[in-house]
Design an enzyme around this catalytic site. Structure first.
Site, PDB file in Angstrom:
ATOM      1  CD  GLU A  83       7.110  -4.134  -2.887  1.00  0.00           C
ATOM      2  OE1 GLU A  83       8.049  -4.265  -2.077  1.00  0.00           O
ATOM      3  OE2 GLU A  83       6.981  -4.839  -3.908  1.00  0.00           O
ATOM      4  CB  CYS A 111       7.097 -10.835  -2.604  1.00  0.00           C
ATOM      5  SG  CYS A 111       6.945 -10.238  -0.902  1.00  0.00           S
TER       6      CYS A 111
END
Lengths: 185, 185
Positions: A83, A111
């Site tokens: 990401e 996360c």
């Protein structure tokens, strides 16, 4: 008879409008699935190339503008999650730190690090397939870090030492507030 | 008399050992303050150079190995926080994603993104001067993101859409588990 025709016409317009909206919604959902499947493919490709099992992409106006997998070990960079990589690539392409019009598709729930990046980039929508518990089963610390972040800093496994006013010296926030040329972000 | 001398010697050894430990502790605390003041100086320097009001450094074996300020706007990169930059620099210098022997000094409590990076880098100690509430007063979203991360994904301001098993297709975690050449991280 005139009234009946008018009522029938109104119903027809409403039905068309309703169908059009439903069709639009189905298309959007279908696009979400297509892009999410692509993120999963990228994750598998990442494993094949020696990366971690995570893939992500950034879409804008219905088109993919950046893709990446997790390459923490290969690049010796603990922040090189799929990401974060995809967000950094998209920003480089668009020439801005602001991805407000973009959607993040990720093979797994971001996360806490990547979630933070989503907020700082101004992204408004995230679509993901696996979650933090499934990442934990595969051997990754996502859930542990989520659990730690909920705790008071002084109660975590990592030692967080807060020393307020440590040297009666430089105050960056006062400096920032006084700076008339600052660009808020 | 012999017993008295032995007891006196034992007390002396204990006192020396105790003093040495206290001295060592005071030195450590002093070093924390010196490095933290340096992080604050870096933050002020960052504002002077057009960056954000945040500074950070990574220390290893009592020496600074990487320093950085926040340059989100200048680099058009929403992940370019002082801590992330310093962690990435330190990893580049050391040639590893593992900073287990390092300490992070930051002018402000790390945001959730940077906290995540601390855990992924394996850093065991973080020292900071200002906290998330002081960052909020200066106009930064750190506290907001901490508040958001505590919520269920479906209840946040950013839309988190979970589509499990979206395409009955690629499973990156299974691929990862089956890969005998993987390097866990």
């Amino acid at each position: 008879m005139q009234e009946f025709i008018q009522a029938a016409q109104s119903m027809l317009i409403f039905a068309n409008h309703f169908n059009s909206n439903v069709f639009h919604l189905i298309c959007l959902m279908e696009k979400d699935r297509v892009f999410l499947c692509r993120a999963l493919e990228i994750a598998v490709q990442g494993v094949n190339e020696g990366g971690g099992p995570f893939g992500a992409l950034i879409a804008k106006d219905g088109r993919i503008i950046a893709e990446s997998w997790n390459n923490v070990v290969l690049s010796a960079d603990p922040t090189a999650h799929a990401e974060i990589n995809a967000i950094r690539k998209a920003c480089e392409i668009l020439g801005t730190h602001d991805l407000a019009d973009c959607i993040l598709y990720s093979s797994c729930e971001p996360c806490p690090m990547c979630l933070g990046a989503v907020y700082w980039a101004g992204i408004k929508k995230v679509v993901y397939a696996f979650d933090r518990k499934e990442a934990e089963k595969a051997g990754f610390s996502d859930k542990f870090i989520y659990d730690e972040i909920m705790l008071e800093p002084s109660s975590r496994h990592v030692r967080f030492l807060h020393i307020p006013g440590c040297c009666n010296g430089p105050d960056p926030f006062r400096k920032w507030n006084e700076n008339e040329n600052k660009i808020p972000y």
